[in-house]
Structures are given as C-alpha cells and as structure tokens.
Scaffold this active site. Structure first.
Site, mmCIF file in Angstrom:
data_model
loop_
_atom_site.group_PDB
_atom_site.id
_atom_site.type_symbol
_atom_site.label_atom_id
_atom_site.label_comp_id
_atom_site.label_asym_id
_atom_site.label_seq_id
_atom_site.Cartn_x
_atom_site.Cartn_y
_atom_site.Cartn_z
ATOM 1 N N ASP A 1 -2.973 -3.053 3.078
ATOM 2 C CA ASP A 1 -3.496 -3.205 4.440
ATOM 3 C C ASP A 1 -4.592 -4.263 4.474
ATOM 4 O O ASP A 1 -5.478 -4.284 3.607
ATOM 5 C CB ASP A 1 -4.064 -1.883 4.955
ATOM 6 C CG ASP A 1 -2.956 -0.958 5.441
ATOM 7 O OD1 ASP A 1 -1.780 -1.365 5.407
ATOM 8 O OD2 ASP A 1 -3.270 0.177 5.850
ATOM 9 N N GLU B 1 0.811 -1.223 0.000
ATOM 10 C CA GLU B 1 0.000 0.000 0.000
ATOM 11 C C GLU B 1 0.838 1.263 0.000
ATOM 12 O O GLU B 1 0.425 2.284 -0.534
ATOM 13 C CB GLU B 1 -0.948 0.009 1.200
ATOM 14 C CG GLU B 1 -1.975 1.113 1.151
ATOM 15 C CD GLU B 1 -3.222 0.822 1.973
ATOM 16 O OE1 GLU B 1 -3.856 1.779 2.416
ATOM 17 O OE2 GLU B 1 -3.570 -0.355 2.154
ATOM 18 N N TYR C 1 -1.609 -4.811 13.870
ATOM 19 C CA TYR C 1 -2.411 -3.988 12.963
ATOM 20 C C TYR C 1 -3.311 -3.041 13.759
ATOM 21 O O TYR C 1 -4.094 -3.483 14.601
ATOM 22 C CB TYR C 1 -3.253 -4.886 12.059
ATOM 23 C CG TYR C 1 -4.048 -4.144 11.013
ATOM 24 C CD1 TYR C 1 -3.418 -3.627 9.881
ATOM 25 C CD2 TYR C 1 -5.419 -3.951 11.154
ATOM 26 C CE1 TYR C 1 -4.135 -2.940 8.915
ATOM 27 C CE2 TYR C 1 -6.144 -3.264 10.197
ATOM 28 C CZ TYR C 1 -5.499 -2.764 9.078
ATOM 29 O OH TYR C 1 -6.219 -2.086 8.126
#
Length: 691
Positions: free
Chosen positions: A104, A8, A307
């Site tokens: 992501d 990303e 995350y």
C-alpha cells in the site's frame, strides 16, 4: 533477470501478476518471464516485545518501569513465518536482480515492506511502485515510472517512529496501570485522548440543565416567522409572553421592507476517508471499520475507486486528462454524466485541482474501470454511490437560489419571513425543496395572528462514530488509516461501548481517565506528536529527536502513575464464586456475549454469564428458547412460559464433537475386534496424528 515484486496481500499480488504476465502459479508466489510476484499478509514482522530485549522485563512489575531500550529490533510474527521464508528464498535466487515495493502506498505499507527486506537482508537495488488505483492502466503506468525506494526513506522513518512511540507509551503506561491497579487497563498515546473526547461530551450532557422558554410567532397565509429578539431564550415565563402578544395585537401590521439576494453554492469537494466514514455512519449507521473495509474492497477487489486511506479532498493537476474516462465509467449510475461528457467533461469546480493540498494521495474518486454492479454487495453499492455522486458534482453547475426577505412590523417589533426560489438546481438535482411562495407587497397590511409556543433547551447529543471521527480529525488524533482501528480497540478493551448509534465510556474507561496523567488525556500532546510524524515523513524533522522526546514523556507518565494515590474499583467483578477454586468470578464481554471467568491466575473456569437465545422453539408458545448452563447440566428454557426441555439427540448430533469426545471414540474404535479397520477409525486416527 527478474524483478521480485512484493505486494501487501495475496489478492493484490494475484491482480498484479495478471497485469504483468506472471502466469505460472505457485503456492506462495506467481512467476513470469520478467517478474516474480509474492506477497506479505499485512505485517509479517513486528517490534520485539520487552521480554525479547531483557529477561527482567518478562515479568510485569513496577520496578522495571519505564522500559526504555536503546534499540528495539524486529521479529517474525508466529502465524506468518512460512510466507516470510518464501520471500527470503525468492530473494536469494540468482536470477532476481532487484525488488519492487508494491505494498500500500502509505506510511504503514512502507513499513510492511521495509521490515521484510531488512529482516531477509536484501542487498540488491530496491524500487517503489506508487499508485492511487489498482486498474490495469494505473499498474502499467506505475511500473513504467518506478522510483528508487530511497526517495521514500523519510516515509519509512516516520512509520518506524510511530511504531516505536506506540511501543514506548502504550506498553509502559499499560503495564504501570495494570500492575498498580491489578486489572487489564490499556492506555496509549492516541486511544486515551480519543476516549477522553467521548467522556467530555458525556460530562457536558450530565451538566446540562434544561430550561423552558417561550417564542412568539406570526402566521401569514401558512408562512411563519418568529419575533426578532437579541436572545431567543429571553422569554422565560408564559405571562410575560402573553402580555407581549396583547401589546402586539393593539397594532396593525405592515410590510416595511422586501429585499432580494442571489445566492450560489458550489458542489462539495470529493471525499477523504474520514468524511466518507462520518457520512456513512450518519446515513447508514456503518461503523468506521465497516466503511473502511467496504471501500478497501472497492479499491482492491473491484478496482473501481482510488486509494481509500487518503486525508486529501483535492486532486493533482495531472488527473485533468483522466476525467473523461472516469465519467464514462459511471454513466449507468449517474444519468447526468452523459450530459457532462457532451459538454467536453469540463470540471466546473476548478479549485479541486490543487497540487499543494494533495498529500501522499488525492481524494477518493471513481477509477476509469466500469463497475460490474451484479458483483457488488448492497453495502459496497451504497459506498460506491456516495463516492460517485460526490465526484459527479465536480462537473455540475452551482446550486443557485433567489432569496427574498420580508420584514413585517407591529409597533416596535419585527418579524422576518424568508422564501427562496430555485434558479438553478445544479449539483443538488435530487435534493431541492422550494419553500412556499407568496406575493408580498410593500405597505401591505397584515392581520395579527400570533402564537405563543413553549420550548425547552436541548442537551448536546452524545458522540457517535461519525461525530467522534470529526473530533479526531479536528485534534489530529490518529490518521485516516488508523482511526477506525483505534475506535475498535477502545471497544474491544471494554473502555468504550456502543449503545445503539451512540458511543459511551464504560465505568472501567471512566476510571482509566482518572488514573492516567492529564497530559495523556488532552489531545494537544498527541496532536503535536502526529504533526511531528508528518514532518518526519516530509524530511522536516529528525526521527531521533522525536523518539528522545517520547522517551522523556514516557518517563513522566509512568512516574505519575507510580506516585498516584488514586483508588480503583473493578466494576466487572461479581459476587459469584468459582465452583472449582472459590475465587470471585469476573464478567467479560466476548463476541458471543458476556461470560464469567475466574479471577484466580491458575484457574481456567469460565461459563456464560447470560442465557443464549437459540433457534430451538418452545413446544407451547413456539417462541425461541434460551440455552441454560446450570448445576443440572444444559437445558432449554422458555422465558415466556417457563417450559423446560433437555437437548434432544438431534441437537447433540448437530453439535460439534469436542477433542475429548474424539479421543474417546477413537479409543473405542481401536479396541474393536474387527479384523479390518473401518474408514471412520482410519480417518479419526489420521486426524489425531496430524494434531
């Protein structure tokens, strides 16, 4: 043959390339023997705008609303086309056998990658990397267990439905309001009910009327207890309270009951993103956006937390085997971690392991990678410490106290004293404060020592970012990944503003809430949509049905605005006139303070609305002076003693050269009769040619 890996961001791609051995560095990608690693820059594509779909929609007019296209395509974003071309050319290489989506691991990350692959017409196999931390170990394990991208189709459909819903509601309602009331009025399916939450709290505060009441307390050896009564606000006047005290003093007090109770409190669960943002706002005053940025840095750059954009406070059972390594990583920050390791890394709070309550990602916890504290900023260190201490609490014993309640009676009235003794500090090692202890006895005589205190009811507190996030979570407004962005958008569009630590709806925002359909203000409709998007992500609801419902609601919202008889007043309009065209000037907030802009659409006049505080010191009082832009040009003025000064040559020297000044200087240099072109002239000429 090689895999084309799509990350990303460049920073993530760089880290992936190191782990995967892609050591050949190129301008827009890395390459190794088995992989080619490239990146997006967030979104490289977006949904087409109305003017891309229909020429009639290029002009903002009520007659074309609602805009309900049968299909909304995608188009490249202007500033990122170069990277998109790189990905396209890499994808067409004959040695590329398949692509791996490594954006992501969430709804928006899925959309970023799918739109790119769709636009470049990638027709080879596609796999998905799904990891919750960026450590080398997690990356290697993730690549060892890649899954077909098809398994994440429902997540893509959910993300696409969300984007289309925001397009339909946001663009249609915003256009309808802007055209109807001739001002930039932004509305949306999530931001408008969020704004309404702040306004409703302000209305509660405005409706609040303080009431005075009295309490009667008994003092025994420094310990105090209030008189027991059904309603603590029932004593409204002082004479009545004093009369009760007189009656109490006629009696001798006595301890009639002593009860003991053991209480136990388990450690809290680890953070999800929203709770972390709330507490960081409460403790450090950080905005939701700042906290997200900090924790994203801890995840992507330092690789020391999992995350961040998670909505779960639970861990999956497969993480049990990783607890020891994670504890070893935090021993320098949490001394108790060494003891937890000696106890076999046993997790006391076993309810944290719950596969059913883990959605796309588990709770926010530290990774097994040891931090390099010297590389963390103070803000990063604070957020990391918060995450680590919550995690360490999982291994600690519960906080246990022995609570003692003592009932003292005076006639028919009772006073209840409470004292607590800590039996086991447990996870509250640095937060324990014991109450003052006294040895009470049943039947003990108590000397009457009463006090009447005047008190007032307090109004509800205005919402700050922490309490607004709590309301957004309660009503399902947005997701952990989008809530910070929604708050920032409301501030940017001048519908809401920060006043100290609190949030406040602006006059423009208040009017907007009166102008839109009530259905868009209440959180119920938006919460229903968010729930449906979640169901789409899990294959339990059809995305086409969702869009059909959104289109129907959009039509109703636009019709309501068209038929509305509400009046609108632009509070940003001033009585000052533009010196160029004579139109009224409008006040606008910018990063550098307030400016005045001309309301005429074909006039570009603007100036500062307020004087700028500079580092230039007053020659008289040595305080910072204001930079004034007036009819007589630019000058410094001291607001304390009125001293004025014109900017000196030094100030002008440090001032950045404008394009007009560059052209004038270049022309002067080029007209010079010197046979040899000076280095300055050459440099300026080259710069102008590049422009």
């Amino acid at each position: 043959m090689k895999q084309l890996i799509l990350a990303e961001k460049p920073s993530v791609a760089r880290d992936l390339s190191k782990t995967l051995g892609a050591t050949q560095k190129h301008k827009n990608y890395f390459e190794g023997d088995k992989v080619v690693v490239t990146w997006a820059l967030g979104h490289l594509l977006g949904l087409q705008m109305p003017e891309d779909l229909n020429k009639k929609w290029g002009k903002w007019q009520m007659e074309t609303l609602p805009m309900l296209p049968k299909k909304i395509g995608i188009k490249p974003l202007p500033k990122t086309q170069g990277q998109l071309k790189t990905i396209s050319s890499l994808a067409k290489r004959k040695d590329i056998k398949e692509a791996v989506i490594a954006t992501d691991a969430g709804r928006e990350g899925e959309l970023v990658a799918r739109w790119i692959l769709q636009y470049i017409r990638f027709n080879k196999p596609v796999k998905r990397l799904w990891i919750s931390s960026q450590t080398n170990k997690a990356v290697k394990e993730g690549f060892a267990s890649l899954k077909p991208a098809k398994e994440y189709d429902d997540l893509y459909y959910s993300a696409l439905a969300r984007a289309k819903a925001d397009w339909l509601v946001g663009l249609n309602v915003t256009r309808a309001l802007t055209v109807k009331y001739d001002d930039n009025l932004s509305a949306g399916r999530v931001q408008t009910p969020t704004l309404a939450q702040v306004d409703q709290q302000a209305q509660k505060i405005n409706r609040f009327k303080p009431q005075q009441y009295y309490t009667i307390s008994l003092d025994v050896a420094g310990q105090k207890a209030d008189r027991q009564q059904k309603d603590k606000y029932q004593l409204k006047d002082l004479p009545a309270a004093q009369e009760i005290v007189k009656e109490l003093e006629r009696h001798s007090g006595k301890v009639v009951d002593i009860s003991q109770k053991d209480k136990s409190q388990q450690a809290p669960l680890p953070y999800d993103l929203t709770e972390l943002q709330r507490e960081a706002n409460q403790v450090y005053g950080y905005s939701a956006k700042k906290t997200l940025s900090l924790v994203q840095s801890l995840y992507e750059i330092h690789k020391i937390v999992s995350y961040p954009r998670t909505d779960s406070k639970y861990l999956s059972t497969d993480l049990k085997s990783t607890m020891k390594e994670r504890l070893q990583a935090i021993t320098n920050l949490v001394p108790e971690a060494k003891q937890y390791l000696a106890n076999g890394s046993h997790v006391v709070l076993q309810k944290v392991f719950n596969d059913k309550k883990v959605t796309d990602h588990h709770a926010l916890i530290p990774t097994e990678q040891k931090p390099r504290y010297e590389k963390l900023s103070q803000d990063e260190h604070r957020i990391y410490t918060m995450i680590v201490k919550r995690f360490a609490g999982l291994f600690a014993q519960p906080y246990q106290i022995k609570q003692e309640k003592i009932t003292v009676q005076f006639g028919q009235d009772t006073f209840v004293f409470t004292q607590e003794k800590v039996v086991e500090a447990g996870w509250k090692t640095d937060k324990v404060q014991e109450s003052k202890q006294r040895d009470w006895q049943i039947g003990e005589k108590i000397t009457p020592k009463f006090k009447v205190s005047a008190k007032q009811t307090t109004p509800p507190a205005p919402l700050n970012e922490g309490s607004l996030l709590a309301k957004m979570e309660k009503y399902g407004l947005g997701t952990p990944a989008t809530r910070a962005e929604i708050i920032e958008k409301l501030v940017k569009t001048e519908l809401m503003e920060r006043t100290g630590k609190s949030l406040q709806v602006t006059p423009k925002g208040k009017q907007l809430l009166h102008l839109v359909n009530p259905a868009l203000i209440t959180p119920e409709l938006t919460a229903k949509w968010e729930k449906q998007l979640e169901q789409i992500a899990h294959g339990k609801y059809n995305s086409q049905n969702f869009i059909s419902e959104i289109e129907k609601e959009t039509g109703q919202l636009v019709a309501e605005i068209k038929n509305s008889q509400q009046k609108y007043q632009d509070h940003s309009l001033t009585s000052k006139k533009c010196p160029k065209c004579g139109s009224l000037l409008k006040e606008k907030n910018t990063r550098n303070g307030k400016i005045l802009v001309c309301t005429a659409p074909d006039c570009d006049y603007h100036r500062r609305a307020e004087a700028k505080v500079t580092n230039h010191r007053c020659p008289q009082c040595h305080r910072k002076m204001l930079l004034i832009e007036g009819k007589n040009g630019t000058y410094f003025r001291c607001k304390y003693d009125g001293t004025t000064e014109k900017p000196t040559g030094k100030s002008k020297k440090n001032k950045k050269m404008t394009k007009h000044e560059e052209k004038r200087l270049l022309k002067k240099v080029n007209q010079d009769d010197e046979p040899v072109e000076s280095p300055l002239a050459a440099a300026l000429k080259k710069a102008m040619q590049e422009k």
